[in-house]
Scaffold this motif. Structure first.
Motif, mmCIF file in Angstrom:
data_model
loop_
_atom_site.group_PDB
_atom_site.id
_atom_site.type_symbol
_atom_site.label_atom_id
_atom_site.label_comp_id
_atom_site.label_asym_id
_atom_site.label_seq_id
_atom_site.Cartn_x
_atom_site.Cartn_y
_atom_site.Cartn_z
ATOM 1 N N ARG A 184 -4.396 8.229 -7.552
ATOM 2 C CA ARG A 184 -3.660 8.979 -8.370
ATOM 3 C C ARG A 184 -4.146 9.195 -9.725
ATOM 4 N N ARG A 225 -2.859 2.960 -11.953
ATOM 5 C CA ARG A 225 -3.065 1.934 -13.085
ATOM 6 C C ARG A 225 -3.905 0.824 -12.551
ATOM 7 N N PRO A 240 -6.017 0.135 -5.150
ATOM 8 C CA PRO A 240 -4.780 -0.339 -5.148
ATOM 9 C C PRO A 240 -4.237 -1.027 -3.818
ATOM 10 N N TYR A 241 -3.435 -1.898 -4.006
ATOM 11 C CA TYR A 241 -2.641 -2.637 -2.780
ATOM 12 C C TYR A 241 -1.840 -1.703 -1.922
ATOM 13 N N TRP A 242 -2.493 -1.545 -0.688
ATOM 14 C CA TRP A 242 -1.738 -0.693 0.133
ATOM 15 C C TRP A 242 -1.426 -1.279 1.510
ATOM 16 N N ARG A 297 -0.456 -4.094 -7.475
ATOM 17 C CA ARG A 297 0.388 -4.241 -6.526
ATOM 18 C C ARG A 297 2.087 -3.879 -6.887
ATOM 19 N N GLY A 298 2.565 -3.030 -6.079
ATOM 20 C CA GLY A 298 3.857 -2.800 -6.294
ATOM 21 C C GLY A 298 4.862 -3.788 -6.258
ATOM 22 N N GLY A 299 4.776 -4.728 -5.351
ATOM 23 C CA GLY A 299 5.542 -5.792 -4.968
ATOM 24 C C GLY A 299 5.067 -7.257 -5.431
ATOM 25 N N LEU A 307 4.594 -4.218 -10.013
ATOM 26 C CA LEU A 307 4.660 -3.013 -11.083
ATOM 27 C C LEU A 307 5.685 -2.005 -10.280
ATOM 28 N N ASP A 308 6.126 -2.241 -9.187
ATOM 29 C CA ASP A 308 7.129 -1.061 -8.965
ATOM 30 C C ASP A 308 8.386 -1.861 -8.789
HETATM 31 C C1 LIG Z 1 0.384 4.278 0.645
HETATM 32 C C2 LIG Z 1 1.121 3.092 0.019
HETATM 33 C C3 LIG Z 1 1.148 1.723 0.384
HETATM 34 C C4 LIG Z 1 1.627 0.752 -0.399
HETATM 35 N N1 LIG Z 1 1.769 -0.312 0.195
HETATM 36 C C5 LIG Z 1 2.251 -1.306 -0.675
HETATM 37 C C6 LIG Z 1 2.473 -2.765 -0.118
HETATM 38 O O1 LIG Z 1 2.008 -2.959 1.222
HETATM 39 N N2 LIG Z 1 2.911 -3.900 -0.937
HETATM 40 C C7 LIG Z 1 3.025 -3.863 -2.249
HETATM 41 O O2 LIG Z 1 3.623 -4.495 -3.002
HETATM 42 N N3 LIG Z 1 2.946 -2.305 -2.970
HETATM 43 C C8 LIG Z 1 2.560 -1.369 -2.048
HETATM 44 N N4 LIG Z 1 2.244 0.102 -2.497
HETATM 45 C C9 LIG Z 1 2.698 -0.042 -4.098
HETATM 46 C C10 LIG Z 1 1.189 0.007 -4.873
HETATM 47 O O3 LIG Z 1 0.654 -1.343 -4.503
HETATM 48 C C11 LIG Z 1 1.376 -0.091 -6.187
HETATM 49 O O4 LIG Z 1 2.256 1.245 -6.627
HETATM 50 C C12 LIG Z 1 0.256 -0.047 -6.947
HETATM 51 O O5 LIG Z 1 0.197 -0.008 -8.224
HETATM 52 C C13 LIG Z 1 -0.522 1.749 -6.826
HETATM 53 O O6 LIG Z 1 -1.733 1.459 -7.473
HETATM 54 P P1 LIG Z 1 -2.235 2.950 -8.574
HETATM 55 O O7 LIG Z 1 -1.168 3.009 -9.510
HETATM 56 O O8 LIG Z 1 -3.604 2.737 -8.728
HETATM 57 O O9 LIG Z 1 -1.840 4.180 -7.482
HETATM 58 C C14 LIG Z 1 2.021 1.055 -1.766
HETATM 59 C C15 LIG Z 1 1.616 2.315 -2.341
HETATM 60 C C16 LIG Z 1 1.463 3.131 -1.449
HETATM 61 C C17 LIG Z 1 1.504 4.630 -2.137
#
Ligand SMILES: Cc1cc2nc3c(=O)[nH]c(=O)nc-3n(C[C@H](O)[C@H](O)[C@H](O)COP(=O)(O)O)c2cc1C
Length: 205
Positions: free
Chosen positions: A12, A16, A87-89, A133-135, A170-171
């Protein structure tokens, strides 16, 4: 100069993870590293398929390691420092990074087989994983499948264990997202500074 290879799987504009990467780069001393920055979303490495797998097998068997098919693998094996920014996906990282790894795991370039098992051929001295990571997942927890996988690839190719710098939550609503990211950026900057001191021939002891 030391060769640094950045493998950037951020997707993106406002990533972050890339903010964390920039903090790491800010910590580096000038003139220590020659940096190659691969943006995987632009490079779009392809997963192997029937055609490319046969071709690759033939080229490896004939030891045609200078074939363009192996450009990424040769670059990987020659890096002194490898930085994964991803990123953590879905409990690990974006699939494009797995596709990249399929492209660089080439017998005869990044590893070889011997009677005693596999042997890494990469000259990398230090690898990093920069991630956000979001969570709530913490580095090394059961839900963090990025680290064990990248460490396994490190054992295969010879770069060893990765050093992780991460920001989590972060989410999550109500958390101090900016503060959490800023703390991780401080760690990333310090890691860049420490690495520069360690690898700068003028400051090495
Ligand atoms: C396709 C996708 C899958 C994700 N899977 C997870 C996940 O399994 N666990 C989690 O904590 N966050 C998950 N997230 C949230 C991201 O880890 C979080 O928003 C991260 O900061 C995104 O990085 P960026 O800002 O560099 O794009 C996911 C986000 C996306 C878009």
């Amino acid at each position: 100069m030391k060769k640094m290879l950045i493998i950037d799987a951020a997707m993106r504009q406002e990533s972050r993870t890339r903010t964390l990467l920039h903090a790491f780069l800010e910590g580096l001393q000038p003139d220590v590293f020659q940096i190659a920055h691969l943006k995987l979303d632009e490079l779009r490495p392809q997963p192997l398929n029937e055609v490319t797998l046969y071709l690759r097998t033939r080229l490896v068997n004939e030891k045609h390691y200078d074939d363009p098919m192996f450009t990424l693998a040769r670059q990987f094996s020659e890096a002194d420092v490898i930085v994964f920014a991803a990123p953590y996906w879905d409990m690990s990282f974006p699939a494009v990074l797995k596709a990249y790894i399929e492209n660089i795991c080439v017998e005869g370039i990044t590893f070889r087989t011997s009677e005693t098992g596999l042997q890494g051929l990469c000259r990398c001295e230090q690898a990093f994983l920069l991630t956000t990571r979001g969570g709530f997942t913490e580095t090394g927890s059961q839900d963090d499948q990025a680290l064990p996988y990248l460490n396994a690839i490190g054992r295969l190719t010879g770069y060893g264990d990765v050093k992780v710098i991460a920001a989590s939550c972060l989410d999550i609503a109500g958390m101090d997202h900016e503060g959490l990211l800023a703390d991780a950026c401080d760690q990333a900057r310090e890691a860049g500074e420490e690495l520069s001191c360690r690898m700068n021939p003028r400051t090495m002891v």
